[in-house]
Write a protein that holds these residues in place. Structure first.
Motif, PDB file in Angstrom:
ATOM      1  N   ILE A 199       1.021  -1.191  -0.075  1.00 39.46           N
ATOM      2  CA  ILE A 199      -0.112   0.042  -0.047  1.00 39.46           C
ATOM      3  C   ILE A 199       0.633   1.299   0.102  1.00 39.46           C
ATOM      4  CG2 ILE A 199      -1.668   1.309   1.425  1.00 39.46           C
ATOM      5  CD1 ILE A 199      -3.038  -0.895   0.102  1.00 39.46           C
ATOM      6  N   ASN A 200       1.879   1.198   0.854  1.00 33.37           N
ATOM      7  CA  ASN A 200       2.858   2.342   0.885  1.00 33.37           C
ATOM      8  C   ASN A 200       3.304   2.903  -0.591  1.00 33.37           C
ATOM      9  OD1 ASN A 200       2.884   3.191   3.627  1.00 33.37           O
ATOM     10  ND2 ASN A 200       4.937   3.122   3.591  1.00 33.37           N
ATOM     11  N   SER A 222       4.523   7.883  -0.040  1.00 33.91           N
ATOM     12  CA  SER A 222       5.920   7.512  -0.774  1.00 33.91           C
ATOM     13  C   SER A 222       5.823   8.458  -2.024  1.00 33.91           C
ATOM     14  CB  SER A 222       6.067   6.063  -0.792  1.00 33.91           C
ATOM     15  OG  SER A 222       5.250   5.771  -2.059  1.00 33.91           O
ATOM     16  N   THR A 223       7.056   8.336  -2.406  1.00 29.72           N
ATOM     17  CA  THR A 223       7.404   9.329  -3.773  1.00 29.72           C
ATOM     18  C   THR A 223       6.891   8.110  -4.907  1.00 29.72           C
ATOM     19  OG1 THR A 223       9.227  10.305  -2.940  1.00 29.72           O
ATOM     20  CG2 THR A 223       8.723  10.831  -4.974  1.00 29.72           C
ATOM     21  N   LYS A 224       7.372   6.934  -4.610  1.00 22.95           N
ATOM     22  CA  LYS A 224       6.919   5.858  -5.854  1.00 22.95           C
ATOM     23  C   LYS A 224       5.215   5.894  -5.759  1.00 22.95           C
ATOM     24  CE  LYS A 224       9.723   2.824  -3.602  1.00 22.95           C
ATOM     25  NZ  LYS A 224      10.123   1.572  -2.789  1.00 22.95           N
ATOM     26  N   GLY A 225       4.491   6.273  -4.591  1.00 23.89           N
ATOM     27  CA  GLY A 225       2.943   6.315  -4.607  1.00 23.89           C
ATOM     28  C   GLY A 225       2.629   7.696  -5.542  1.00 23.89           C
ATOM     29  N   MET A 226       3.437   8.471  -5.462  1.00 25.02           N
ATOM     30  CA  MET A 226       3.262   9.866  -6.118  1.00 25.02           C
ATOM     31  C   MET A 226       3.380   9.557  -7.637  1.00 25.02           C
ATOM     32  SD  MET A 226       5.307  12.592  -3.966  1.00 25.02           S
ATOM     33  CE  MET A 226       4.934  14.095  -4.837  1.00 25.02           C
ATOM     34  N   LYS A 274       0.474   7.790   9.230  1.00 27.73           N
ATOM     35  CA  LYS A 274       1.145   8.552   8.528  1.00 27.73           C
ATOM     36  C   LYS A 274       2.779   8.685   9.044  1.00 27.73           C
ATOM     37  CE  LYS A 274       1.397  12.679   5.196  1.00 27.73           C
ATOM     38  NZ  LYS A 274       2.650  11.998   4.479  1.00 27.73           N
ATOM     39  N   ARG A 275       3.590   7.382   8.698  1.00 28.80           N
ATOM     40  CA  ARG A 275       4.951   7.425   9.368  1.00 28.80           C
ATOM     41  C   ARG A 275       5.665   6.951   8.201  1.00 28.80           C
ATOM     42  NH1 ARG A 275       2.778   9.649  12.732  1.00 28.80           N
ATOM     43  NH2 ARG A 275       2.832   9.470  15.084  1.00 28.80           N
ATOM     44  N   LYS A 276       7.105   6.815   8.422  1.00 30.39           N
ATOM     45  CA  LYS A 276       7.887   6.242   7.448  1.00 30.39           C
ATOM     46  C   LYS A 276       7.846   4.674   7.374  1.00 30.39           C
ATOM     47  CE  LYS A 276      12.437   8.939   8.027  1.00 30.39           C
ATOM     48  NZ  LYS A 276      12.354   9.194   9.548  1.00 30.39           N
ATOM     49  N   GLU A 277       7.960   4.311   6.457  1.00 30.85           N
ATOM     50  CA  GLU A 277       7.852   2.772   6.039  1.00 30.85           C
ATOM     51  C   GLU A 277       8.542   2.133   7.236  1.00 30.85           C
ATOM     52  OE1 GLU A 277       8.090   1.491   2.285  1.00 30.85           O
ATOM     53  OE2 GLU A 277       8.634  -0.567   2.824  1.00 30.85           O
TER      54      GLU A 277
END
Ligand SMILES: Nc1ncnc2c1ncn2[C@@H]1O[C@H](COP(=O)(O)OP(=O)(O)OP(=O)(O)O)[C@@H](O)[C@H]1O
Ligand SMILES: [Mg+2]
Lengths: 312, 394
Positions: B215-216, B223-227, B300-303
């Motif tokens: 999901i992240n 995540s920027t990958k998510g962007m 909303k935290r770092k992976e």
């Protein structure tokens, strides 16, 4: 020329902080438009709003003449984005990363293969196809990041500071690449806080500060705003104070600085500034070395408009 | 879709951290449990041990309890577990315990059987386990007996032999092998089973890490990958579902490995009910996945932080359901029962336990349904968060 992006009155607030403040501009087909501004001036926020990733408080965004929305897939299919932060899968190789992201746009396997190969060639990673991101240097990683965003050959490309922390060689490679993309017909929105980059690369520049546009135009148009015409630097040993005072009386001199052996003179607009200076030097029998003259930089423009340096 | 599927699978199987936690770690734990337990079995063969019963009023009224304990204390019986001392009051029992004449004693107070022991060890654990079981069984038996008596009364039988009914019911329950702590064929004490069940629970819940990572990588605010994915012309829900499926597949592969290892090499006995076992493992995996999706979308935290949180939550959940000794489960069950009611690890463990120990499936279904509810709630909450397509801040 048609408008590829139309931004009208874009305003974005993060709680109290207004990151982008009534921003309006257009991006014309086939140009490279630079958003130039210091850290925190709102460049990334602007891009993310245009891309419908962020909510906006006010404003209207049109891309290819249509309203941009999260599910405007017909717009999105022709866009490529390179975000400020590198975004690749650590577990996938260079080839696989590009193929993965390209696959979000292009379903046909054969077509995709060709495009991925082309992108790898384009960013100069042919020797590194099977490498994992961990094995790449900072510069090469940035190139991979770019390849992931452009492999599907988009008509419109967003690049958010793609050269941050990149060695000069990779930087030149990247900048050349971006020009090549434009020459092949892409329209580009490029953000940076390096004024040299904006000068070399961009057809038109928007200078931003605190979320507002403070100036825009071609680099020459912008330099008109600098208030100075040129800067002359020369090496002089031991220039006495009284001579410096005398120097200031030459017409059109805006400012002089004397540090070490470097004498820097800024001229306002005027006729024959350089000639006047040379005549004066001869007359006063001042010997000098290495004289050269520069046009004002975008930094001078920024300084003139905001009273602060673009870069420290 | 297939493109997304293959790459998600590829990146997942190459991620060493993920593989370690979801695949290797439970198997390693199983391996160590096995070593620890086989030592116990070899070194301290479980002999009959002495316990005392306080014969207060309540004890004397509790016929079912009496019968059960008596069976386990019957001399020359194969099932014999205790040598029984009866004391008239608690003081006497206490004294016996002080003098180390007995392992512990049982006193029934306010309808609750209470166990008092001096130290914690194998015998004490067995004692506790057995009493707990009897108490649980008792309730079932009471129901059965009440039913029987009602039936007989309806049939107009007036001379109801309560004693006989009780004996019959107890007999039938005992024949099903309930609450005997004898060794099974594989030399595992039955009460160690629960610790293997917690391992299955752990493997199911570590699947959360897979779900969360998947999901992240898709959400722009995570995540920027998510962007990147978010600016592409792809349907988000489609991406989320296919990635979650990949996570589930990987999770099931991990579970198959763990089952294979524990069944074939350690020879853990999961009972005979194959279909319910598979269903429970599947529902458990689903609960793990939902937990991951939930943490992936909502937190909303770092992976890395999220991964740490999931590992910690899983560990704690398993600990509470008896991974490091069943005593912990009893403490939690009595002191803060709500914890294990919402603890998915406990639901999974208890489900396996119920399958193994009970002939009826009632308790099993309670756990399966709890797990399904757990999953539905988390997925529903995640879906609300996932409906957002633009974010106020990323
Ligand atoms: N998620 C956020 N929450 C709150 N404030 C934010 C957030 N993101 C950015 N900001 C603030 O908004 C302003 C604009 O940030 P933005 O990232 O758009 O600037 P930028 O021009 O891209 O800067 P840089 O060159 O550092 O990338 C800054 O003051 C920043 O601190
Ligand atoms: Mg930025």
């Amino acid at each position: 020329m048609s408008k590829v992006i139309e931004v009208k009155d874009l305003t974005k607030k993060y709680k109290e902080l207004t990151a982008v403040d009534h921003l309006s501009f257009n991006l014309e087909e086939g140009e490279i438009l630079g958003l130039l501004g210091p850290n925190g001036s709102g460049k990334s926020t602007t891009i993310n709003c245009i891309l419908s990733l962020l909510t906006m408080n006010e404003g209207e965004i049109k891309i290819f003449g249509k309203e941009m929305k999260p599910n405007a897939y017909d717009i999105k299919k022709d866009i490529g984005v390179i975000f400020q932060e590198v975004a690749v899968f650590e577990e996938l190789t260079v080839y696989e990363n590009i193929d993965y992201f390209c696959g979000l746009y292009i379903n046909n396997k054969q077509e995709r293969k060709e495009k991925v190969e082309k992108a790898i060639e384009f960013v100069g990673l042919s020797e590194f196809k099977k490498f994992y991101p961990k094995q790449l240097s900072g510069g090469l990683l940035r190139r991979l990041n770019i390849a992931c965003g452009i492999a599907h050959e988009p008509k419109l490309i967003f690049l958010d500071e793609p050269t941050v922390a990149v060695d000069p060689q990779s930087r030149n490679n990247i900048l050349e690449g971006i020009k090549a993309l434009r020459d092949k017909g892409a329209t580009i929105l490029y953000t940076t806080h390096y004024m040299e980059e904006a000068e070399i690369l961009c057809d038109r520049i928007i200078i931003m500060d605190k979320g507002k546009i403070i100036a825009q135009g071609t680099k020459n148009e912008l330099k008109e705003l600098a208030g100075i015409e040129e800067k002359v630097t020369l090496e002089v040993e031991n220039l006495p104070q009284e001579k410096q005072e005398k120097l200031k009386k030459i017409p059109n001199i805006e400012e002089i600085k004397y540090e070490g052996n470097q004498l820097m003179i800024s001229f306002q607009k005027g006729e024959n500034n350089f000639t006047h200076l040379l005549e004066w030097l001869k007359q006063e029998k001042i010997s000098y070395d290495g004289i050269y003259s520069e046009k004002p930089s975008l930094n001078d423009v920024f300084l003139q408009l905001t009273g602060k340096e673009l870069r420290d | 879709m297939i493109h997304q599927f293959t790459y998600a699978l590829k990146s997942l199987f190459r991620n060493k951290m993920l593989i370690f936690w979801t695949f290797a770690f439970p198997i390693i734990m199983a391996f160590f449990f096995n070593i620890a337990f086989s030592n116990i079995v070899e070194d301290e063969k479980l002999d009959v041990f002495p316990i005392a019963i306080v014969q207060n009023q309540e004890w004397n009224n509790d016929e079912i309890f009496q019968k059960s304990i008596e069976t386990l204390g019957k001399e020359n019986s194969e099932d014999r577990l205790f040598s029984l001392h009866y004391t008239a009051n608690e003081q006497e029992a206490k004294k016996l315990l002080e003098d180390e004449e007995i392992t512990g004693y049982l006193i029934v107070e306010k309808e609750e059987p209470k166990i008092v022991v001096k130290k914690s060890g194998i015998e004490e654990t067995v004692f506790q386990n057995v009493i707990q079981e009897i108490e649980k069984q008792k309730n079932i038996v009471v129901d059965l007996i009440t039913q029987k008596i009602e039936e007989q009364m309806k049939q107009g039988i007036t001379t109801i032999d309560q004693e006989k009914i009780i004996n019959e019911e107890l007999q039938s329950v005992q024949e099903k092998g309930t609450y005997t702590a004898q060794k099974n064929e594989n030399n595992h004490l039955d009460y160690t089973m629960i610790e293997y069940y917690t391992l299955i629970a752990m493997a199911c819940l570590y699947g959360a890490i897979l779900g969360m990572t998947a999901i992240n990588n898709l959400l722009a605010n995570m995540s920027t990958k998510g962007m990147r994915v978010s600016v592409a012309p792809v349907k988000r829900m489609k991406m989320i579902i296919s990635s979650s499926l990949v996570a589930l597949v990987a999770q099931l592969i991990g579970l198959v490995l763990l089952f294979a290892f524990t069944l074939l090499i350690i020879k853990v006995d999961y009972g005979e009910k194959i279909f319910p076992i598979i269903l429970l493992a599947f529902v458990g995996a689903l609960a793990g996945l939902s937990l991951g999706v939930f943490v992936g979308t909502v937190l909303k935290r770092k992976e890395d932080t999220k991964m740490g949180i999931l590992i910690a939550v899983t560990m704690l959940g398993c600990f509470f359901s008896g991974m490091m000794g069943i005593t912990m489960k009893y403490i939690i069950d009595t002191a803060v029962p709500i914890v294990n009611k919402i603890n998915p690890a406990s639901m999974i463990t208890d489900g396996f336990y119920a399958l193994y120990y009970y002939s009826g499936l009632e308790r099993y279904w309670v756990n399966v349904i709890s797990l399904i509810i757990f999953s539905i709630v988390l997925i529903a909450l995640s879906t609300i968060a996932l409906r957002r397509q633009k974010y106020d801040s990323i």
